[in-house]
Design a protein around this motif. Structure first.
Motif, mmCIF file in Angstrom:
data_model
loop_
_atom_site.group_PDB
_atom_site.id
_atom_site.type_symbol
_atom_site.label_atom_id
_atom_site.label_comp_id
_atom_site.label_asym_id
_atom_site.label_seq_id
_atom_site.Cartn_x
_atom_site.Cartn_y
_atom_site.Cartn_z
ATOM 1 N N GLU A 54 -12.458 -6.945 -8.088
ATOM 2 C CA GLU A 54 -11.827 -7.371 -9.331
ATOM 3 C C GLU A 54 -10.969 -6.230 -9.854
ATOM 4 O O GLU A 54 -11.445 -5.117 -10.018
ATOM 5 N N ASN A 55 -9.685 -6.504 -10.083
ATOM 6 C CA ASN A 55 -8.745 -5.499 -10.564
ATOM 7 C C ASN A 55 -8.037 -6.015 -11.801
ATOM 8 O O ASN A 55 -7.764 -7.208 -11.920
ATOM 9 N N THR A 56 -7.716 -5.110 -12.686
ATOM 10 C CA THR A 56 -6.896 -5.429 -13.845
ATOM 11 C C THR A 56 -5.853 -4.334 -13.985
ATOM 12 O O THR A 56 -6.178 -3.153 -13.859
ATOM 13 N N MET A 57 -4.611 -4.728 -14.215
ATOM 14 C CA MET A 57 -3.583 -3.730 -14.448
ATOM 15 C C MET A 57 -2.698 -4.182 -15.598
ATOM 16 O O MET A 57 -2.638 -5.364 -15.927
ATOM 17 N N SER A 58 -2.054 -3.216 -16.209
ATOM 18 C CA SER A 58 -1.142 -3.492 -17.298
ATOM 19 C C SER A 58 0.255 -3.145 -16.825
ATOM 20 O O SER A 58 0.501 -2.040 -16.345
ATOM 21 N N LEU A 59 1.167 -4.088 -16.951
ATOM 22 C CA LEU A 59 2.531 -3.896 -16.487
ATOM 23 C C LEU A 59 3.476 -4.433 -17.552
ATOM 24 O O LEU A 59 3.439 -5.620 -17.872
ATOM 25 N N GLN A 60 4.280 -3.571 -18.089
ATOM 26 C CA GLN A 60 5.253 -3.927 -19.117
ATOM 27 C C GLN A 60 4.615 -4.726 -20.252
ATOM 28 O O GLN A 60 5.140 -5.734 -20.711
ATOM 29 N N GLY A 61 3.444 -4.270 -20.685
ATOM 30 C CA GLY A 61 2.772 -4.901 -21.799
ATOM 31 C C GLY A 61 1.957 -6.135 -21.451
ATOM 32 O O GLY A 61 1.344 -6.739 -22.319
#
Length: 80
Positions: A54-61
């Motif tokens: 399980e991954n979570t990333m933040s990209l451009q808000g």
């Protein structure tokens, strides 16, 4: 993907003569064996048949969540 300033790039590319390499007393195989033992041993890892990542990333808000599920995995997790 990652950006740094020009000054930071130049500062990290300078290598001084004071930098010396250190020869490790461990062989690459010893490092791998120690890692496998820390994870519970090669036999335990070979017994794993399912993995869930399980991954979570933040990209451009925006928050982007990703799940990867693999069933029926064989013993390739710790093949030599």
């Amino acid at each position: 993907m990652f950006t740094t300033t020009a000054n930071a790039q130049n500062a990290t590319s300078v290598v001084t003569s004071a930098t010396a390499s250190v020869k490790s007393k461990l062989s690459p195989q010893q490092v791998i064996d120690s890692y496998l033992n820390a994870l519970g041993g090669k036999n335990k890892l070979e017994a794993v048949k399912t993995t869930i990542t399980e991954n979570t990333m933040s990209l451009q808000g925006m928050e982007i969540a990703m799940n990867t599920k693999k069933w029926g995995i064989n013993s390739n997790l710790c093949s030599r």
